[in-house]
Structure formats: structure tokens, C-alpha cells
Design a protein around this motif. Sequence first.
Motif, PDB file in Angstrom:
ATOM      1  N   SER A 159       0.829  -1.204   0.000  1.00  0.00           N
ATOM      2  CA  SER A 159       0.000   0.000   0.000  1.00  0.00           C
ATOM      3  C   SER A 159       0.867   1.259   0.000  1.00  0.00           C
ATOM      4  N   ARG A 160       0.352   2.305  -0.659  1.00  0.00           N
ATOM      5  CA  ARG A 160       1.001   3.625  -0.665  1.00  0.00           C
ATOM      6  C   ARG A 160       2.446   3.557  -1.141  1.00  0.00           C
ATOM      7  N   ASN A 161       2.633   3.052  -2.344  1.00  0.00           N
ATOM      8  CA  ASN A 161       3.970   3.004  -2.928  1.00  0.00           C
ATOM      9  C   ASN A 161       4.026   3.606  -4.320  1.00  0.00           C
ATOM     10  N   GLY A 162       2.953   4.257  -4.755  1.00  0.00           N
ATOM     11  CA  GLY A 162       2.946   4.896  -6.061  1.00  0.00           C
ATOM     12  C   GLY A 162       3.042   3.934  -7.220  1.00  0.00           C
ATOM     13  N   LEU A 163       2.469   2.746  -7.077  1.00  0.00           N
ATOM     14  CA  LEU A 163       2.586   1.701  -8.098  1.00  0.00           C
ATOM     15  C   LEU A 163       1.476   1.803  -9.130  1.00  0.00           C
ATOM     16  N   ASN A 164       1.823   1.545 -10.406  1.00  0.00           N
ATOM     17  CA  ASN A 164       0.815   1.401 -11.443  1.00  0.00           C
ATOM     18  C   ASN A 164       0.671  -0.070 -11.806  1.00  0.00           C
ATOM     19  N   MET A 165      -0.158  -0.364 -12.800  1.00  0.00           N
ATOM     20  CA  MET A 165      -0.450  -1.760 -13.105  1.00  0.00           C
ATOM     21  C   MET A 165       0.787  -2.515 -13.596  1.00  0.00           C
ATOM     22  N   ASN A 166       1.597  -1.892 -14.431  1.00  0.00           N
ATOM     23  CA  ASN A 166       2.781  -2.579 -14.952  1.00  0.00           C
ATOM     24  C   ASN A 166       3.758  -2.910 -13.833  1.00  0.00           C
ATOM     25  N   MET A 167       3.917  -1.995 -12.892  1.00  0.00           N
ATOM     26  CA  MET A 167       4.800  -2.252 -11.755  1.00  0.00           C
ATOM     27  C   MET A 167       4.286  -3.408 -10.909  1.00  0.00           C
ATOM     28  N   VAL A 168       2.978  -3.422 -10.671  1.00  0.00           N
ATOM     29  CA  VAL A 168       2.381  -4.493  -9.864  1.00  0.00           C
ATOM     30  C   VAL A 168       2.558  -5.832 -10.555  1.00  0.00           C
ATOM     31  N   THR A 169       2.360  -5.864 -11.860  1.00  0.00           N
ATOM     32  CA  THR A 169       2.525  -7.108 -12.624  1.00  0.00           C
ATOM     33  C   THR A 169       3.936  -7.652 -12.460  1.00  0.00           C
ATOM     34  N   ALA A 170       4.931  -6.756 -12.528  1.00  0.00           N
ATOM     35  CA  ALA A 170       6.320  -7.188 -12.381  1.00  0.00           C
ATOM     36  C   ALA A 170       6.616  -7.668 -10.963  1.00  0.00           C
ATOM     37  N   LEU A 171       6.094  -6.971  -9.965  1.00  0.00           N
ATOM     38  CA  LEU A 171       6.376  -7.324  -8.566  1.00  0.00           C
ATOM     39  C   LEU A 171       5.758  -8.652  -8.166  1.00  0.00           C
ATOM     40  N   ASP A 205      -3.555  -1.154  -1.678  1.00  0.00           N
ATOM     41  CA  ASP A 205      -4.349   0.055  -1.437  1.00  0.00           C
ATOM     42  C   ASP A 205      -3.531   1.313  -1.698  1.00  0.00           C
ATOM     43  N   ASN A 206      -4.255   2.381  -2.066  1.00  0.00           N
ATOM     44  CA  ASN A 206      -3.656   3.715  -2.182  1.00  0.00           C
ATOM     45  C   ASN A 206      -2.446   3.732  -3.115  1.00  0.00           C
ATOM     46  N   ASN A 207      -2.609   3.192  -4.304  1.00  0.00           N
ATOM     47  CA  ASN A 207      -1.577   3.266  -5.327  1.00  0.00           C
ATOM     48  C   ASN A 207      -2.109   4.024  -6.534  1.00  0.00           C
TER      49      ASN A 207
END
Length: 685
Positions: A140-152, A165-167
Motif C-alpha cells: 500500500s502507498r507506494n505509487g505503483l501502477n499496473m505494470n509495476m504491480v505485474t512485475a512485482l 491500497d492507495n496506489n
Amino acid sequence: MAIVSLWILLGCMYLILPCCKNAIEGQHFSQSGCKLSYRIADCSHFQLTSVPKDLPNDIEELVLVFNNIKRITRPSLSLYPDLKSLSLQFNGLELIESDTFQGTKGLESLSLQDNSISTDYIQASEAFRFIPSLKKLDLSRNGLNMNMVTALLRNLKSLEYLSLDNNMIMRLEDSVFAGLHELKQLSLQRNYIYEIETGTFDHLVKLKTLNLAFNSLPCIVDFSLTQLQTLNLSFNQLEWFQSMENDVEFQLELLDISHNMLLFFPLLPRLHHIHKLLLSENRMRFYADLFDAISSTVDFLIIENNSTNISSINLWEEEKITSNISTIQYLDMSHNHFTYLPDGFIEKMTSLIELKLDWNCLETFSISHLENASSLAELDLSYNKISELKINNHSQSFLGLRYFNVSRNDLQMLPRHIFSGMNGLRTLDLSHNRLKLCCSQVGAVGVHGNDCVDIRHLTALKNLYLSGCGMVLDAQCNFYGTTLTHLDLSDNHIQSLSSLQDTSRTLLFLSLRNSLPSNLSDVFSTYQNLRYLDLSENNLTNFPRSLTGLTLKFLDLRKNNLTFLPLYDRYENLLKTLNVVYLSKNPFDCCELSWLDVLRKSGSINIPDLLHVTCNFSHHFMSAQDLPLDVLHSCQWKTGGTLLYLLLTLPICVTFLVALLLVILTFKDLFLQALKRCCRRSTGY
């Protein structure tokens, strides 16, 4: 010598006790200040810039919340190979090196809330490869977008709990959660999601809880997550919710679509387990009364993946609710635009326990809607426009009702015996309706034939709210047979407290705000169990001395015409039990405030509005808490009494007597001669 030994023994005990306590609790501290307890190290709020190196090697949980750790490296964690839980919230963390977790492959819980992982998410993604057993992850609250989340998430196959939450996620593609077959809980609230591709959640075969609250979703069409138990869609922009039309059984138990823009009642699955349905704060209503059967079909244009589909729905047939809603126990449809409920709507909810319909546009409500809802215990119809409450004389549906709220409506009357069958009714709110209470006493004001409502003999009734009903109460039989503990009669017309005598033995709470005559001659001495009393806004000129023997905890005296409170020793019992008292907006006499000192010095009495308590001095109102010195001096002279007047007049009298004596001594010869002349008489020879 014995005394010295005793003092030494006591000193040793004083030094040893804290150590013993820590040993008992399993707590001690590292050199860096971290609290250690049972393989847990808590290093929160230490302004650390790196992971401490002086902790026991066998710790399993490390808490580093609220520090300044900007990067995590392999050497910083390799000292703790048994680590299972790592918390790094609120650190401003920017870099997790790719080999950071090589020495802690048993990590199961990782919390990275409120950091800056987006700065170098590629290395963080590589680092996650070395924790294959990770079950819980908070990003939560890390400034992530969808591409970043997919990689993580690419290498986290064992995740069971995930919070994003809160991205900065705006849309979800079908590949973002691919491979998370063990995921049970997923939270995506407070993002900017406006689109979810078909199949996005199909890989999450074990998903039970999905939170999509506070996003920008416009609609949900063909909802197909059969395994889901809890779905939160609140605070979106949903205008439409439609599940798949098939006979597959959905496991859904809680559905929250509150605070959206729904225009229609959601089209639920035919087979489900929903027991809690939240639909408040929408724009829903039923429309069949506005159209005929020919114009009841609506076509929805659905554009998806460059293809266009048209879905036709017969809305008015849907008002019959073809899906099974018999499992719903709690239904909240408050704050909508309902003007009526279609026939058969509530009857199908045979398990319904609580129904909230407050803040709608209902003009009538028929009890026949509830004939099959025998389990209904709470019904809220407040804040509507109901002018008529219909009841079927043969209906038994209300027998289980424990809470009934119909306040803030347009009721002028109710069926006289509407509550006679409610044997379990405990709370009844009829506030702000123009109603009258029945009373069988001949000539009593409460007698109005069928134009009144009868609440007598409701033995289970404990809480009764009748504020703002405009009632005139002076008969003693309105509450006969009840055992009320809470009674609100504010904004009515109570001619005499004798009309409440049937409640005096049981009442704990009594509100008489703006209801009493200015001169209260009645006594409260019979209300021995009373704990809360509201006498505000009554223009009382005298403090009711009958409160002396009560054990009140709360007393409200605001907005009256009191100039003085006689709180002396005779009120000792009241002062011992009183916890809260309100006093503002009274014309207290600034020179008669000794009672205020008594209240303030009691120690146990709180005066929340003390700053607003004013007093009158020579037609000027000022704060009673901080009176100017000149006013205090003036009050001392004013309230000095007989002794003060004697001290003021004595010097004047003495001065006058001295002056008189001086005059007599100065002119004594003249006075004597004049006296002789006046008293001289001729004498006969």
C-alpha cells in the motif's frame, strides 16, 4: 543494625523487581534500544537508517516501522536466517537490492506500506524471487501502477493475502494476477481503477475476499466470481450491477455496493448465500409505476475488447426478483429514492432480521409487506414522507419486532392498536410526527378515540422517543403498564409531571427539553433510579429543589432563566454522583457564583460548556469563569451583608456626633442664656 539491613533489602528488591518483571514477560532490550520478546524484535520509532546488527540471530519477527531506512541489502538481513515476518512501513524505502532476501528464504509476511518501491521496482521484483514461501504482502502507498504491480507479483506464487491500497492503478489486465492461485484476500481500495478486463480474477480460484472500494468503476456486468464470499464495491461510480444468469451456486455472503450511483436494485445471482446486502447512498428506486408493460424493456450497450454487445433487460419483471433472496438477513437501502416497494419484494426475504429504509421518499408503507418476514427484528422507516402506515388486522408479522423507527415522517395518526401485537418491542421511535397518545381516563387530554395511538401495557418496551410530536400531556394513564427506562418527551407540552408517574419507578433517562412550564412546581423525588435528566430550553427561573435526593450522573440546564443554583451541603448526595452538567445560556448573577466554585472544586464533576457559561453584572454579560477584578471587588461590597453596612455607617455616625459636640461646646454660653430666658417665669409675692 536491623533497620539498616531492612533498608538494604528493600533497595535490592526495588532494583530486582523490574528485571524479574522483564524476565517473566520475556522482555529485554538490545544495545540499539530495540525491545526483544520471544523471538520478536521491535525497533519502531528509532530513526534508524539501517537494519540493526546487534539483535539475536534466532528472531522470527522484526518490526522496523517509522524509521529512515532508504535501502535494504542482503548483509542487513542475512544475520537473521529464521526471519518469518518483516515490517518496514513508513520508512521512505526506495531500494530493495535483488539479492536482499537470499538469506531469509523462510519469510512469510512482508509489510512495505507507505514507502517508495516504485523508484526501483525492477530490483524489488528480482528480490521477491528468493522468498517463495511469502504468504502476506502489503504494498500500500507506494505509487505503483499496473505494470509495476505485474512485475512485482510475477514470482510470488504462494501469496495468500495481498494489499495494493492507495496506489496509482487505473486499470486491471487479465495477466496482472496470473499465477496467484493461492490468493485468498485481495485489497485494491483507494486506487483509480475504472476498467477491469474480463478474466482478470479467473486465476484466483481460492479468492474469498475482494475489496475494490474507493475507485472509479462504472458498472459490473456478468459478475462470475462464484468462489468469492465478501465483495466490497462501495464508493465507486457504479450505475449497474448484474451477475451471470445461470444456475451456478455463488458462495457470496457479504455484498457492499453502498455509496455509488446505482439506478436499479442489483441483479443478484439466482443461487447465493448473501446474508448482508449494503445498498445505501445510491439513486435506486422502482419504476414500474411510471411505465406500462410495453415500455419496460431497456437495452444496455456494452463495448468490450473492440466488440459491441446489446443486452436487453425487462426491468419491471426484475422487480419480482427472480433470484433467491431468502438468505438475506441484513438489508440496508437507506439514502435512496424509493417511493414504493413492489409486491412480493420483502415477502421473499424470509430470513430478514434488519431492514433499513430510512432517508427515502416513501409516502405509504404497508405492514402486509412483512407478513412472511417473521424473523424481522429491526425496521427503520425514518426520514421519509410516510403519511399513512397500513396494517392488516390479521397480520402477525410484527410479533418478533424489537426495534421500530418511524421518526421524521408526516404521520398524523396511526392505527390505534398497531403495537398491541408487538410483545417483544423494546425500542420505539415516533419522534417528529403529529401523534397523540391514548388514555382511558375520562376527561383526560390523552383521550381521542381512534385518533390516538395506544402504547399502554407494552411490558417489553424500554426505550420510547416522542420528541417533537406536539403532544399535550397532563393525564396519568398514557404510559400505564409500561416499564420504560428511556423516555424522550422534548419539544412537547407537559402540563404536569404527574402525567409521567407510571414511569417514575423505572426511568433511567428522561429528556424534557423545551417541554415544561416556566415555573416547575412538580417534584422529582419519586424518580429514584433516574441517572440522565435533560431540562434544557425550559425558561426555568428556579432550580428544582426536588433533585436534592436523586443520584443523577448527567444534568442539562442550558437555555433557562436561572440566576442562581442552591448547591450547598443539602445537595451532598447529588454532588457525589453527578458527573456531567451543562449550564450555558443562563442569566446567572455574577455576584452569586459560589455554587460554581462548589462544582469546580468537587473534582468529579465535568462542565463541558464552562467556557460558554456567562453571568450578568449591571446588565452586562461576561464569562463566569474569569471575572474582572473590579467586578469581584464590587461583588464583595455588594454581598458583604449587615456587618458591611455597619462598617460603612459607623464612621459617619461618629463624625456627626463629634461635630455636634464641638458645636455645643463652642456656643454653650449662648445656649445657657437662651435657655434661661426661655425658662424664666414671674413669681408672686
